[in-house]
Design a protein around this motif. Structure first.
Motif, PDB file in Angstrom:
ATOM      1  N   THR A  68       1.209   8.647 -16.700  1.00  0.00           N
ATOM      2  CA  THR A  68       0.361   7.453 -16.741  1.00  0.00           C
ATOM      3  C   THR A  68      -0.911   7.681 -15.933  1.00  0.00           C
ATOM      4  O   THR A  68      -0.851   8.145 -14.793  1.00  0.00           O
ATOM      5  N   PRO A  69      -2.088   7.383 -16.496  1.00  0.00           N
ATOM      6  CA  PRO A  69      -3.336   7.556 -15.751  1.00  0.00           C
ATOM      7  C   PRO A  69      -3.340   6.693 -14.481  1.00  0.00           C
ATOM      8  O   PRO A  69      -2.861   5.548 -14.491  1.00  0.00           O
ATOM      9  N   VAL A  70      -3.868   7.248 -13.405  1.00  0.00           N
ATOM     10  CA  VAL A  70      -3.924   6.523 -12.137  1.00  0.00           C
ATOM     11  C   VAL A  70      -5.148   5.611 -12.147  1.00  0.00           C
ATOM     12  O   VAL A  70      -6.268   6.039 -11.887  1.00  0.00           O
ATOM     13  N   THR A  71      -4.928   4.358 -12.456  1.00  0.00           N
ATOM     14  CA  THR A  71      -5.985   3.356 -12.494  1.00  0.00           C
ATOM     15  C   THR A  71      -5.666   2.245 -11.505  1.00  0.00           C
ATOM     16  O   THR A  71      -4.579   2.196 -10.931  1.00  0.00           O
TER      17      THR A  71
ATOM     18  N   LEU B 114     -11.398  -8.214  -5.037  1.00  0.00           N
ATOM     19  CA  LEU B 114     -10.708  -6.955  -4.794  1.00  0.00           C
ATOM     20  C   LEU B 114      -9.792  -6.605  -5.956  1.00  0.00           C
ATOM     21  O   LEU B 114      -9.225  -7.482  -6.594  1.00  0.00           O
ATOM     22  N   GLY B 115      -9.631  -5.281  -6.197  1.00  0.00           N
ATOM     23  CA  GLY B 115      -8.687  -4.791  -7.189  1.00  0.00           C
ATOM     24  C   GLY B 115      -7.390  -4.416  -6.503  1.00  0.00           C
ATOM     25  O   GLY B 115      -6.715  -5.250  -5.912  1.00  0.00           O
ATOM     26  N   SER B 116      -7.048  -3.123  -6.552  1.00  0.00           N
ATOM     27  CA  SER B 116      -5.839  -2.675  -5.876  1.00  0.00           C
ATOM     28  C   SER B 116      -6.086  -2.583  -4.381  1.00  0.00           C
ATOM     29  O   SER B 116      -7.211  -2.332  -3.933  1.00  0.00           O
ATOM     30  N   ILE B 117      -5.051  -2.766  -3.599  1.00  0.00           N
ATOM     31  CA  ILE B 117      -5.156  -2.649  -2.150  1.00  0.00           C
ATOM     32  C   ILE B 117      -5.527  -1.226  -1.770  1.00  0.00           C
ATOM     33  O   ILE B 117      -6.339  -0.995  -0.866  1.00  0.00           O
TER      34      ILE B 117
ATOM     35  N   LEU C  34       0.832  -1.200   0.000  1.00  0.00           N
ATOM     36  CA  LEU C  34       0.000   0.000   0.000  1.00  0.00           C
ATOM     37  C   LEU C  34       0.868   1.252   0.000  1.00  0.00           C
ATOM     38  O   LEU C  34       0.608   2.222  -0.728  1.00  0.00           O
ATOM     39  N   VAL C  35       1.926   1.255   0.811  1.00  0.00           N
ATOM     40  CA  VAL C  35       2.829   2.410   0.901  1.00  0.00           C
ATOM     41  C   VAL C  35       3.482   2.688  -0.447  1.00  0.00           C
ATOM     42  O   VAL C  35       3.593   3.861  -0.866  1.00  0.00           O
ATOM     43  N   MET C  36       3.920   1.656  -1.153  1.00  0.00           N
ATOM     44  CA  MET C  36       4.549   1.867  -2.451  1.00  0.00           C
ATOM     45  C   MET C  36       3.567   2.506  -3.435  1.00  0.00           C
ATOM     46  O   MET C  36       3.940   3.394  -4.212  1.00  0.00           O
ATOM     47  N   GLY C  37       2.315   2.090  -3.386  1.00  0.00           N
ATOM     48  CA  GLY C  37       1.298   2.686  -4.261  1.00  0.00           C
ATOM     49  C   GLY C  37       1.015   4.133  -3.896  1.00  0.00           C
ATOM     50  O   GLY C  37       0.873   4.985  -4.779  1.00  0.00           O
ATOM     51  N   LEU C  38       0.935   4.422  -2.604  1.00  0.00           N
ATOM     52  CA  LEU C  38       0.676   5.793  -2.159  1.00  0.00           C
ATOM     53  C   LEU C  38       1.802   6.736  -2.575  1.00  0.00           C
ATOM     54  O   LEU C  38       1.556   7.862  -3.030  1.00  0.00           O
ATOM     55  N   ILE C  39       3.055   6.309  -2.414  1.00  0.00           N
ATOM     56  CA  ILE C  39       4.193   7.155  -2.773  1.00  0.00           C
ATOM     57  C   ILE C  39       4.199   7.437  -4.280  1.00  0.00           C
ATOM     58  O   ILE C  39       4.456   8.566  -4.714  1.00  0.00           O
ATOM     59  N   ALA C  40       3.882   6.425  -5.076  1.00  0.00           N
ATOM     60  CA  ALA C  40       3.874   6.625  -6.531  1.00  0.00           C
ATOM     61  C   ALA C  40       2.786   7.596  -6.960  1.00  0.00           C
ATOM     62  O   ALA C  40       2.977   8.404  -7.871  1.00  0.00           O
ATOM     63  N   VAL C  41       1.641   7.549  -6.302  1.00  0.00           N
ATOM     64  CA  VAL C  41       0.511   8.400  -6.685  1.00  0.00           C
ATOM     65  C   VAL C  41       0.634   9.805  -6.103  1.00  0.00           C
ATOM     66  O   VAL C  41       0.417  10.802  -6.784  1.00  0.00           O
TER      67      VAL C  41
ATOM     68  N   THR D 161      -5.049  -0.744 -12.252  1.00  0.00           N
ATOM     69  CA  THR D 161      -3.931  -1.508 -12.820  1.00  0.00           C
ATOM     70  C   THR D 161      -2.600  -0.843 -12.499  1.00  0.00           C
ATOM     71  O   THR D 161      -1.635  -1.503 -12.089  1.00  0.00           O
ATOM     72  N   PHE D 162      -2.536   0.488 -12.690  1.00  0.00           N
ATOM     73  CA  PHE D 162      -1.302   1.213 -12.406  1.00  0.00           C
ATOM     74  C   PHE D 162      -0.920   1.102 -10.933  1.00  0.00           C
ATOM     75  O   PHE D 162       0.227   0.820 -10.582  1.00  0.00           O
ATOM     76  N   ILE D 163      -1.899   1.325 -10.052  1.00  0.00           N
ATOM     77  CA  ILE D 163      -1.622   1.253  -8.615  1.00  0.00           C
ATOM     78  C   ILE D 163      -1.167  -0.144  -8.232  1.00  0.00           C
ATOM     79  O   ILE D 163      -0.221  -0.328  -7.459  1.00  0.00           O
ATOM     80  N   GLY D 164      -1.835  -1.162  -8.787  1.00  0.00           N
ATOM     81  CA  GLY D 164      -1.447  -2.538  -8.497  1.00  0.00           C
ATOM     82  C   GLY D 164      -0.019  -2.831  -8.930  1.00  0.00           C
ATOM     83  O   GLY D 164       0.727  -3.525  -8.234  1.00  0.00           O
ATOM     84  N   GLU D 165       0.372  -2.294 -10.093  1.00  0.00           N
ATOM     85  CA  GLU D 165       1.747  -2.502 -10.576  1.00  0.00           C
ATOM     86  C   GLU D 165       2.758  -1.833  -9.656  1.00  0.00           C
ATOM     87  O   GLU D 165       3.822  -2.387  -9.379  1.00  0.00           O
ATOM     88  N   ARG D 166       2.443  -0.620  -9.195  1.00  0.00           N
ATOM     89  CA  ARG D 166       3.367   0.068  -8.288  1.00  0.00           C
ATOM     90  C   ARG D 166       3.431  -0.632  -6.934  1.00  0.00           C
ATOM     91  O   ARG D 166       4.494  -0.690  -6.303  1.00  0.00           O
ATOM     92  N   GLU D 167       2.321  -1.147  -6.468  1.00  0.00           N
ATOM     93  CA  GLU D 167       2.328  -1.898  -5.208  1.00  0.00           C
ATOM     94  C   GLU D 167       3.223  -3.128  -5.321  1.00  0.00           C
ATOM     95  O   GLU D 167       3.922  -3.496  -4.379  1.00  0.00           O
ATOM     96  N   LEU D 168       3.232  -3.724  -6.502  1.00  0.00           N
ATOM     97  CA  LEU D 168       4.002  -4.954  -6.718  1.00  0.00           C
ATOM     98  C   LEU D 168       5.507  -4.705  -6.742  1.00  0.00           C
ATOM     99  O   LEU D 168       6.295  -5.647  -6.600  1.00  0.00           O
ATOM    100  N   THR D 169       5.941  -3.443  -6.905  1.00  0.00           N
ATOM    101  CA  THR D 169       7.379  -3.164  -6.934  1.00  0.00           C
ATOM    102  C   THR D 169       8.060  -3.547  -5.622  1.00  0.00           C
ATOM    103  O   THR D 169       9.249  -3.862  -5.613  1.00  0.00           O
ATOM    104  N   PHE D 170       7.320  -3.513  -4.518  1.00  0.00           N
ATOM    105  CA  PHE D 170       7.916  -3.902  -3.236  1.00  0.00           C
ATOM    106  C   PHE D 170       8.389  -5.352  -3.291  1.00  0.00           C
ATOM    107  O   PHE D 170       9.483  -5.680  -2.821  1.00  0.00           O
ATOM    108  N   VAL D 171       7.558  -6.214  -3.854  1.00  0.00           N
ATOM    109  CA  VAL D 171       7.902  -7.636  -3.949  1.00  0.00           C
ATOM    110  C   VAL D 171       8.976  -7.847  -5.011  1.00  0.00           C
ATOM    111  O   VAL D 171       9.919  -8.618  -4.812  1.00  0.00           O
ATOM    112  N   ASN D 172       8.860  -7.165  -6.154  1.00  0.00           N
ATOM    113  CA  ASN D 172       9.875  -7.295  -7.199  1.00  0.00           C
ATOM    114  C   ASN D 172      11.239  -6.826  -6.705  1.00  0.00           C
ATOM    115  O   ASN D 172      12.276  -7.412  -7.048  1.00  0.00           O
TER     116      ASN D 172
END
Length: 617
Positions: A345-348, A443-446, A60-67, A350-361
């Protein structure tokens, strides 16, 4: 190999703790749900922090920082005020109430024919609906971890795996976080095996040992998670070019304006000031845990003394808002550099989910062997800690309120045995897990799911806090607040776009409804209020009840004022330490400002330390 040795050692330790506590926790519900009210404050605080660490929160934090940049993390940090309010003002009151759950508190606090209905409603609403939604968030994050680190198709290649894969194909069931390279069917099969394995593992130690084993494992899990996250922060920053170069790298990738927005602790534009003020002033109060309702209150009630309950809250707040946040902040900024994106990039979802996934990547790409296993074990520990806590919390409502209070005692007119209640608590875990899984797959993005949950919780925040502070609150106020939440939240989601405006409107609507209801409906029976006052010694506006109980009418308000001073002082320390340290780490040219802020936070420390030393309120 060393990665999996660490993970297996964590699993063995957790199961051992559960089995070791099994006999003692099976004696009665107090032992099973509150560890016999024998927990030391620092252990309770670490347990709260381990649960809040959660596998979903760093994503969630990674998505918030990106947005929204660092500034958007105030949506998480501001909860520190609620944690400190619970600790200094309400933790002792929770302990003295002598209840096992928030739903049982209705019996102590209110009078009238609707008390039982309210207890059942809260048991279902909090113990099932809210609890399962939170668990679903965690499981969504778990899927994103499992997909990368648990390739069951390689480990279980054979008839057993093919059988599960065949079931997935036959049902058309899909459970994956993105467009996986392995294909949806294989990824779904892997995730199903991972989730079932995790739930069985968590169920063994949490169901067997109750809260006693949950807290014992939480302490070890929290230490493991902090060490692993610190290592992750070190290697992520190093891979991004070193701490001194982070700001310049952000400018190179995103431009000066975007880089400033990413690192700013304040709104980047004038039109963002109002949303910021609304969030900072309201979100910590208007939420489903405003008074600690849930596992935070449970940990407070499990403490051995009022003093330990206060220590637990302060320990938790410092670990949560300062220590953990600084590590995640460094990781989040580093991952913006290691995994760049187009800022247009539009904040959707999908975009938020991809940014959230960067923590694991990032875990997979920047950590060496051994540390990768430690971080994986840390994430699994975070997941296990949160799941075990919510299983135990949900079981408390099902066994103590829905089964014992409503079904056995009221409807059947009988008395449930301690052993019977413990069995119900253990069996109810299966129901809670099943409901959480159903919610998870939808659920979609966290981040977006989290924002929706905030709005639903905002409707009940006012009454949860006011019931401790104002004698006029009655059971009708709680019923109205829940109904307002269920009705107004969907309407606001459909008609109002800005989430800060949704929060503001929900806060105004729910508070107005609660106050009007309190003044227009019959007051709680005076005998019930006096008994509650003598037992709990609540702070705030209780003049009439205090006088009826033979106490000084001004004593409750003085009690509130007494602990507001250390609360404010502790809040100053926490937020000054956070901001000062972050400035020193991320903006080396602002070192003097950061140092001064750190010193201000330290100077406020003696004020709240004196309050923590008190053995009683």
């Amino acid at each position: 190999m060393i990665d999996w040795i660490i993970v297996i050692a964590f699993i063995v330790y957790s199961i051992f703790e559960g089995l070791r506590s099994r006999k003692q926790s099976s004696e009665n519900l107090s032992e099973y749900l509150l560890a016999g009210r024998s927990v030391k404050g620092w252990r309770s605080g670490f347990s709260m922090a381990a649960t809040q660490f959660a596998a979903d929160t760093p994503l969630l934090v990674m998505g918030l920082i990106a947005v929204g940049g660092v500034f958007s993390l105030w949506r998480l940090w501001i909860y520190g005020l609620a944690f400190l309010l619970m600790g200094f003002v309400l933790a002792a009151a929770w302990r003295r109430a002598g209840v096992l759950t928030d739903a049982e508190l209705t019996v102590r606090r209110y009078s009238g024919d609707g008390v039982l209905a309210l207890r059942a409603l809260k048991g279902i609403y909090y113990g099932t609906v809210i609890n399962c939604v939170i668990m679903a968030f965690v499981l969504v994050a778990a899927v994103r971890i499992f997909e990368i680190f648990l390739p069951w198709h390689l480990w279980l290649d054979g008839p057993f795996y093919d059988w599960i894969l065949g079931l997935v194909r036959a049902t058309g069931f899909q459970l994956s976080s993105a467009d996986p390279l392995l294909g949806v069917e294989v990824t779904t099969t892997n995730n199903v095996i991972s989730i079932v394995t995790m739930l069985v593992f968590v169920g063994i130690y949490s169901t067997a040992g109750g809260l006693r084993s949950v807290i014992a494992t939480d302490v070890a899990q929290f230490i493991m998670m902090i060490v692993a996250t610190a290592a992750y922060a070190w290697f992520a920053v190093d891979s991004a070019g070193g701490i001194a170069g982070l700001p310049d790298r952000l400018v190179d990738i995103y431009g000066a304006e975007a880089a400033d927005r990413f690192l700013s602790f304040t709104p980047a534009a004038e039109d963002a000031v109002m949303p910021f003020l609304v969030i900072v002033s309201l979100q910590w109060i208007f939420q489903m845990n405003s008074d600690g309702t849930g596992y935070l209150a449970q940990r407070s009630m499990a403490c051995i003394s009022d003093r330990d309950a206060r220590i637990a809250a302060v320990t938790f707040t410092i670990a949560q808002i300062v220590v953990r946040s600084l590590f995640w902040l460094m990781i989040g900024v580093a991952l913006l550099i290691l995994f760049p994106f187009d800022i247009d990039t539009p904040v959707t979802d999908t975009f938020i989910g991809e940014r959230e996934l960067t923590f694991v990547n990032g875990m997979d790409q920047v950590l060496p062997a051994g540390l990768r296993g430690l971080m994986l074990a840390g994430m699994l520990a975070a997941l296990a800690s949160t799941l075990s806590t919510h299983l135990n919390w949900g079981a408390s409502y099902w066994s103590n309120d829905l089964y014992k209070g409503v079904w056995v005692e009221k409807i059947r007119g009988k008395t449930a045995t301690p052993a019977e209640l413990v069995v119900v608590a253990k069996v109810s875990n299966i129901v809670v897990v099943a409901i959480a899984l159903v919610i998870m797959v939808n659920l979609g993005s966290i981040q977006n799911a989290w924002l929706m949950s905030l709005l639903f919780g905002a409707g009940t925040g006012a009454v949860l806090l006011l019931r401790w502070l104002w004698e006029r609150i009655n059971l009708y106020c709680e019923i109205v607040s829940i109904l307002i939440s269920l009705i107004a939240a969907p309407v606001l989601l459909l008609t109002v776009e800005a989430d800060w405006l949704q929060l503001l409107l929900m806060s105004v609507i729910s508070t107005t409804a609660v106050v009007v209801t309190a003044l227009r409906t019959p007051a709680t029976d005076a005998t019930v209020l006096v008994d509650f006052y003598r037992r709990v010694q609540p702070p705030g506006w209780w003049r009439k009840t205090a006088a009826a109980a033979g106490a000084d009418p001004g004593e409750p308000l003085n009690r509130l004022k007494e602990f507001l001073v250390p609360l404010v002082a502790c809040a100053i320390s926490v937020y000054c330490w956070l901001i000062g340290a972050a400035k020193l780490l991320l903006e080396q040219d602002a070192w003097l400002f950061g140092l001064v802020v750190l010193l201000v936070g330290t100077a406020a420390t003696p004020v709240w330390l004196r309050a923590l030393r008190k053995s009683a309120v």
